[in-house]
Design a protein around this motif. Structure first.
Motif, PDB file in Angstrom:
ATOM      1  N   VAL A   1      10.096 -13.622   9.226  1.00 18.32           N
ATOM      2  CA  VAL A   1       8.468 -14.007   9.249  1.00 18.32           C
ATOM      3  C   VAL A   1       8.252 -14.373  10.648  1.00 18.32           C
ATOM      4  O   VAL A   1       7.109 -14.167  10.869  1.00 18.32           O
ATOM      5  CB  VAL A   1       8.371 -15.227   8.458  1.00 18.32           C
ATOM      6  N   PHE A   2       8.788 -15.213  11.411  1.00 23.32           N
ATOM      7  CA  PHE A   2       8.450 -15.498  12.724  1.00 23.32           C
ATOM      8  C   PHE A   2       8.832 -14.498  13.670  1.00 23.32           C
ATOM      9  O   PHE A   2       7.977 -14.543  14.832  1.00 23.32           O
ATOM     10  CB  PHE A   2       9.055 -16.846  13.117  1.00 23.32           C
TER      11      PHE A   2
ATOM     12  N   ASN B   1      -1.967 -12.340  -1.695  1.00 19.17           N
ATOM     13  CA  ASN B   1      -3.266 -12.149  -1.707  1.00 19.17           C
ATOM     14  C   ASN B   1      -4.284 -13.140  -1.296  1.00 19.17           C
ATOM     15  O   ASN B   1      -5.471 -12.809  -0.615  1.00 19.17           O
ATOM     16  CB  ASN B   1      -3.556 -11.590  -3.110  1.00 19.17           C
ATOM     17  N   ALA B   2      -3.857 -14.209  -1.589  1.00 18.95           N
ATOM     18  CA  ALA B   2      -4.405 -15.631  -1.309  1.00 18.95           C
ATOM     19  C   ALA B   2      -4.432 -15.946   0.177  1.00 18.95           C
ATOM     20  O   ALA B   2      -5.373 -16.591   0.760  1.00 18.95           O
ATOM     21  CB  ALA B   2      -4.175 -16.752  -1.957  1.00 18.95           C
ATOM     22  N   VAL B   3      -3.152 -15.733   0.620  1.00 18.28           N
ATOM     23  CA  VAL B   3      -2.828 -16.233   2.163  1.00 18.28           C
ATOM     24  C   VAL B   3      -2.405 -15.094   2.736  1.00 18.28           C
ATOM     25  O   VAL B   3      -3.346 -14.525   3.597  1.00 18.28           O
ATOM     26  CB  VAL B   3      -1.855 -17.222   2.106  1.00 18.28           C
ATOM     27  N   SER B   4      -1.188 -14.771   2.822  1.00 19.30           N
ATOM     28  CA  SER B   4      -0.753 -13.648   3.629  1.00 19.30           C
ATOM     29  C   SER B   4       0.725 -13.270   3.227  1.00 19.30           C
ATOM     30  O   SER B   4       1.516 -14.166   2.493  1.00 19.30           O
ATOM     31  CB  SER B   4      -0.472 -13.775   5.468  1.00 19.30           C
ATOM     32  N   LEU B   5       1.319 -12.004   3.172  1.00 16.24           N
ATOM     33  CA  LEU B   5       2.505 -11.595   2.791  1.00 16.24           C
ATOM     34  C   LEU B   5       3.742 -12.463   3.445  1.00 16.24           C
ATOM     35  O   LEU B   5       4.661 -12.775   3.002  1.00 16.24           O
ATOM     36  CB  LEU B   5       2.701 -10.159   2.868  1.00 16.24           C
ATOM     37  N   SER B   6       3.486 -12.580   4.879  1.00 16.03           N
ATOM     38  CA  SER B   6       4.402 -13.486   5.704  1.00 16.03           C
ATOM     39  C   SER B   6       4.580 -14.903   4.902  1.00 16.03           C
ATOM     40  O   SER B   6       5.683 -15.357   4.984  1.00 16.03           O
ATOM     41  CB  SER B   6       3.959 -13.558   6.979  1.00 16.03           C
ATOM     42  N   PHE B   7       3.400 -15.536   4.667  1.00 13.94           N
ATOM     43  CA  PHE B   7       3.286 -16.731   4.085  1.00 13.94           C
ATOM     44  C   PHE B   7       3.964 -16.745   2.969  1.00 13.94           C
ATOM     45  O   PHE B   7       4.976 -17.868   2.610  1.00 13.94           O
ATOM     46  CB  PHE B   7       1.961 -17.177   4.043  1.00 13.94           C
TER      47      PHE B   7
END
Length: 385
Positions: free
Chosen positions: A292-293, A357-363
């Protein structure tokens, strides 16, 4: 460890059931690499894709309670071979059908096949362990992961060379059907065991001990489901990797999962199930955070590899423990835990899609790191057998 693996691969019965596990993984590894293609084909956003991916685990969860009845009716050997053959034939459909609803139905049929085949082939493993006085559960699950690695890597290569989907899936189906024909005589030679005792081994509500295993399994299954359904999408859309590398995130994950399971039958007795589960959760969380990072091709692939290593022994430990829970009919503990823990696969794809969809795929994927730490904490208190 090398002695154990040598014994496993030179024993006809363990090698045959291992080939079945590998075939299921091979099929699954191919499918997950095609998920970005299906998303693009129908113009889906992440939430819609999550709901589509829900079709497979939903069908699997709903039919899993029937697995004991099916196995007792047709036998663990026939159910294993017939279920895999059905899955291989249905695999021709998801990437080739012209409508979204048809893809959903095809995934549902795959889910039904997985539900029956999964319990049946694990039952075959426990029968071989009992009859031969050996331990092959972890290595057999390693074969599944090894098949997934090969399937995902092969799918990436074929996609990179622009091989048409119809040709691709036909090759996969024919390969698996050939393996079934070769393995059938040996599989049918395994002594048949029913999944019921005097009271009948049906789905049963879990006791306190089994609840603890289910809680851990929910976390490991959500982690596995996320890696399976979203790794290729992450590699394409976040990492923006070349087509040749779209499936390598899952392939590396599957490779390290297979490696962990191959040594698991030696590792678990030496260090204990609890310590292996606790350490695995920490390793998995670390891998997710790296991916993710540091969303670059190499670091993402390596991060997903760590997740595979961390989660590798989870299923073998929990399946084996559930099958040996005191006070439950033979096979009922395994079938019951599998029914509840499959909710991880059921909820995982949809939740990841909605959060993405609401924030991000990474989140969304980052949240799974928290679940990995939770399973590590729960493993300190769970009672295992």
């Amino acid at each position: 460890m090398t002695t154990h693996l040598k014994t496993y691969f030179t024993n006809q019965r363990s090698l045959a059931i291992g080939a079945i596990f590998a075939s299921v993984g091979f099929l699954f590894g191919n499918w997950v690499t095609w998920i970005p293609f299906v998303k693009q084909k129908y113009g889906l956003d992440d939430a819609q894709l999550g709901m589509l991916l829900l079709s497979l685990p939903l069908a699997s969860t709903l039919t899993n309670p029937l697995s004991t009845l099916v196995i007792n009716r047709f036998g663990m050997r026939t159910t294993t071979l017939g279920g895999l053959a059905g899955m291989a034939l249905v695999y021709l459909l998801p990437v080739n059908v012209p409508a979204l609803w048809m893809t959903s139905i095809a995934l549902g049929l795959l889910g039904i096949g997985i539900a029956f085949t999964n319990v049946a082939m694990n039952t075959c493993v426990t029968a071989i362990e009992k009859q031969d006085g050996t331990f092959i559960m972890s290595t057999s699950h390693g074969m599944f992961s090894g098949g997934g690695m090969i399937g995902s890597a092969l799918a990436s290569v074929l996609m990179g060379f622009k091989v048409p989907p119809a040709v691709h899936v036909s090759i996969i189906t024919l390969t698996i059907l050939t393996i079934i024909v070769l393995a059938r005589p040996i599989i049918m030679g395994i002594h048949e065991e029913k999944l019921k005792s005097e009271g009948g081994a049906k789905f049963a509500w879990p006791n306190r001990v089994l609840v603890g295993m289910i809680a851990i399994s929910l976390c490991t299954n959500i982690t596995e489901g996320t890696m399976s359904d979203w790794t290729a999408v992450y590699m394409r859309e976040v990492v923006e990797a070349n087509d040749f590398f779209i499936g390598w995130g899952f392939a590396c994950y599957a490779f390290f999962m297979a490696s962990g399971r191959f040594i698991g039958d030696a590792l678990i007795p030496q260090y204990g199930s609890r310590k292996v589960l606790v350490t695995g959760g920490i390793i998995a969380a670390s891998g997710i955070l790296i991916a993710v990072f540091f969303p670059y091709t190499l670091t993402a692939i390596l991060g997903f590899g760590l997740v595979g290593a961390g989660v590798s022994c989870g299923a073998p430990i929990l399946y084996g423990s559930a099958a040996r829970v005191p006070g439950m009919a033979k096979g009922a503990g395994l079938a019951t835990m599998n029914t509840f823990s499959l909710a991880g696969f059921l909820a995982g794809p949809a939740l990841i899609g909605l959060i993405s969809n609401a924030v991000s795929l990474s989140f969304a994927i980052g949240i799974v790191a928290i679940l990995a730490l939770i399973w590590s904490l729960l493993s300190n208190k769970a009672q295992l057998y």
